[in-house]
Design an enzyme around this catalytic site. Structure first.
Site, PDB file in Angstrom:
ATOM      1  N   ARG A 235     -23.606 -24.547  46.150  1.00 22.18           N
ATOM      2  CA  ARG A 235     -22.704 -25.675  45.924  1.00 22.18           C
ATOM      3  C   ARG A 235     -22.800 -26.102  44.462  1.00 22.18           C
ATOM      4  O   ARG A 235     -23.894 -26.142  43.889  1.00 22.18           O
ATOM      5  CB  ARG A 235     -23.069 -26.871  46.809  1.00 22.18           C
ATOM      6  CG  ARG A 235     -22.626 -26.743  48.265  1.00 22.18           C
ATOM      7  CD  ARG A 235     -21.105 -26.789  48.423  1.00 22.18           C
ATOM      8  NE  ARG A 235     -20.672 -26.701  49.811  1.00 22.18           N
ATOM      9  CZ  ARG A 235     -20.379 -25.577  50.453  1.00 22.18           C
ATOM     10  NH1 ARG A 235     -20.472 -24.409  49.831  1.00 22.18           N
ATOM     11  NH2 ARG A 235     -19.968 -25.604  51.707  1.00 22.18           N
ATOM     12  N   GLU A 264     -15.233 -29.000  41.894  1.00 16.12           N
ATOM     13  CA  GLU A 264     -14.321 -27.859  41.674  1.00 16.12           C
ATOM     14  C   GLU A 264     -12.911 -28.136  42.179  1.00 16.12           C
ATOM     15  O   GLU A 264     -11.950 -27.532  41.719  1.00 16.12           O
ATOM     16  CB  GLU A 264     -14.890 -26.593  42.332  1.00 16.12           C
ATOM     17  CG  GLU A 264     -15.031 -26.706  43.835  1.00 16.12           C
ATOM     18  CD  GLU A 264     -15.957 -25.650  44.446  1.00 16.12           C
ATOM     19  OE1 GLU A 264     -16.731 -25.021  43.724  1.00 16.12           O
ATOM     20  OE2 GLU A 264     -15.881 -25.479  45.670  1.00 16.12           O
ATOM     21  N   HIS A 303     -14.945 -20.079  44.408  1.00 15.75           N
ATOM     22  CA  HIS A 303     -15.554 -20.356  45.722  1.00 15.75           C
ATOM     23  C   HIS A 303     -15.098 -19.314  46.747  1.00 15.75           C
ATOM     24  O   HIS A 303     -14.542 -19.629  47.805  1.00 15.75           O
ATOM     25  CB  HIS A 303     -15.223 -21.777  46.206  1.00 15.75           C
ATOM     26  CG  HIS A 303     -16.234 -22.281  47.190  1.00 15.75           C
ATOM     27  ND1 HIS A 303     -16.703 -23.569  47.204  1.00 15.75           N
ATOM     28  CD2 HIS A 303     -16.896 -21.647  48.197  1.00 15.75           C
ATOM     29  CE1 HIS A 303     -17.593 -23.717  48.181  1.00 15.75           C
ATOM     30  NE2 HIS A 303     -17.713 -22.553  48.801  1.00 15.75           N
TER      31      HIS A 303
END
Ligand code: NAD
Length: 336
Positions: A235, A264, A303
């Site tokens: 994370r 993000e 991600h």
């Protein structure tokens, strides 16, 4: 009212190519499938059971719009996008998918490590630009290098297994050391500071909690071995962005491979940045994120570590089974 087969199951952020598969698994149930992420404007007020991916923040306000809500099923391992305190207060259960992607994320971790150590991105770019030479593209062997794993749970332990295949030395840090694992895999647990000092590559695999926020920060990043690499597929909030940028600029770190960045979501659309209002802190993080992305010694992926065909199917299978179990009166993979 207790949940039953007629309860309304609503998915947000469900990948379009998996709608048919999900609908087939839930054919006996009343369900609505949405590809877009949840927001205060599109929330379905008749939802009894909600399934969301990490891009859908389930805030207190959003929960407040669903008076019948009984279960939030996270289509992910991490659940830091769900306000657990509000869920608990509202008597709403939360479940997750604890183990869909340990190999998947570990494989991506090695993609980032090898991408950096073999200068893969610059090499491919150079050839595509029509220059077929290896000048300045010298890499680094993994064999005999020390990999520091922070968090030896499902994903971290898979990364250790893979590292052993590369003949790497491994040291690890975890608040709950797994002595059996360290014995069978042949690695030592050390303190966080010792790990940072010893490792040629540091890889993060802990959840984002209050206690792990900025686990790597301005103070302890200075302990990292000169010329080492930082990998983060866990994370973004685990790493203080300013500390990382500084360490890269000062060439203390030789590079970073990141699949996640703090805040993000602000990178996904400019509007969100503009709606930050007075939140100077978020704007600063956003700017630093862009500098990290543009830095010549970083590889940043969006991600994407979870994103393999096999892992997505496992996510849906476990999420649907969490939902069916809950309707049958059992809460599996309970978070709260
Ligand atoms: P896990 O729960 O199996 O392992 C986490 C480990 O971290 C545990 O061993 C735990 O003891 C340790 N830990 C907890 N707090 C700690 C602390 N303060 N200091 C040191 N260690 C601590 O979780 P996992 O399945 O290995 O996943 C790890 C994380 O990876 C998830 O929480 C999620 O945020 C992230 N993840 C990212 C992606 C992606 O696509 N990038 C996909 C899946 C998971």
């Amino acid at each position: 009212m207790p949940v039953n087969k007629k309860s309304r199951v609503v998915f947000y952020g469900l990948w379009p190519e998996l709608h048919n598969y999900t609908r087939t698994l839930l054919r006996a149930y009343s369900c609505a499938l949405h590809s877009e992420k949840i927001s205060i404007d599109n929330v379905d007020p008749h939802t009894d059971i909600l399934a969301v991916f990490i891009e859908s923040p389930v805030t207190k306000e959003i929960m407040g719009k669903m008076s019948r809500l009984k279960l939030i099923s996270a289509m992910s391992t991490g659940y830091d996008h769900i306000d657990l305190k509000a869920a608990k207060k509202g008597n709403i259960s939360v479940a997750n998918v604890p183990t869909y992607g340990e190999n998947t994320v570990a494989e991506h971790t090695f993609a980032l490590i090898l991408g950096l150590t073999r200068k893969l991105f610059e090499s491919v770019k150079r050839v595509k630009e029509g220059k077929y030479d290896f000048d300045g593209l010298r890499g680094m062997d993994l064999k005999d290098k020390t990999l520091g794993i922070i968090g030896t749970g499902h994903i971290g332990s898979h990364v250790i297994r893979m590292a052993k295949g590369f003949d790497m030395q491994v040291v690890a840090y975890d608040v709950k050391p797994n002595r059996q694992l360290s014995k069978t895999m042949g690695f030592a647990y050390v303190s966080l500071n010792e790990l940072l000092k010893k490792s040629d590559i540091v890889s993060l695999h802990t959840p984002l909690f209050k206690e792990t926020y900025h686990l790597i920060n301005k103070k302890n990043i200075k302990l990292m071995k000169p010329g080492s690499l930082l990998i983060n597929t866990a994370r973004g909030g685990l790493v203080e962005p300013e500390a990382l940028l500084q360490a890269l600029n000062e060439k203390r770190l030789a590079g970073a491979g990141l699949d996640v960045l703090e805040d993000e979501n602000l990178l996904q659309n400019f509007e969100e940045v503009m709606n930050c209002g007075d939140n100077a802190c978020k704007l600063k993080t956003s700017l630093i994120n862009n500098l990290i992305i543009d830095h010549p010694n970083t590889i940043v992926t969006p991600h994407n570590a979870f994103n393999s065909t096999e892992a997505l199917q496992r996510i849906i299978d476990v999420t649907v089974s969490n939902i069916k179990d809950f309707i049958a009166g059992r809460l599996k993979n309970k978070v709260v």
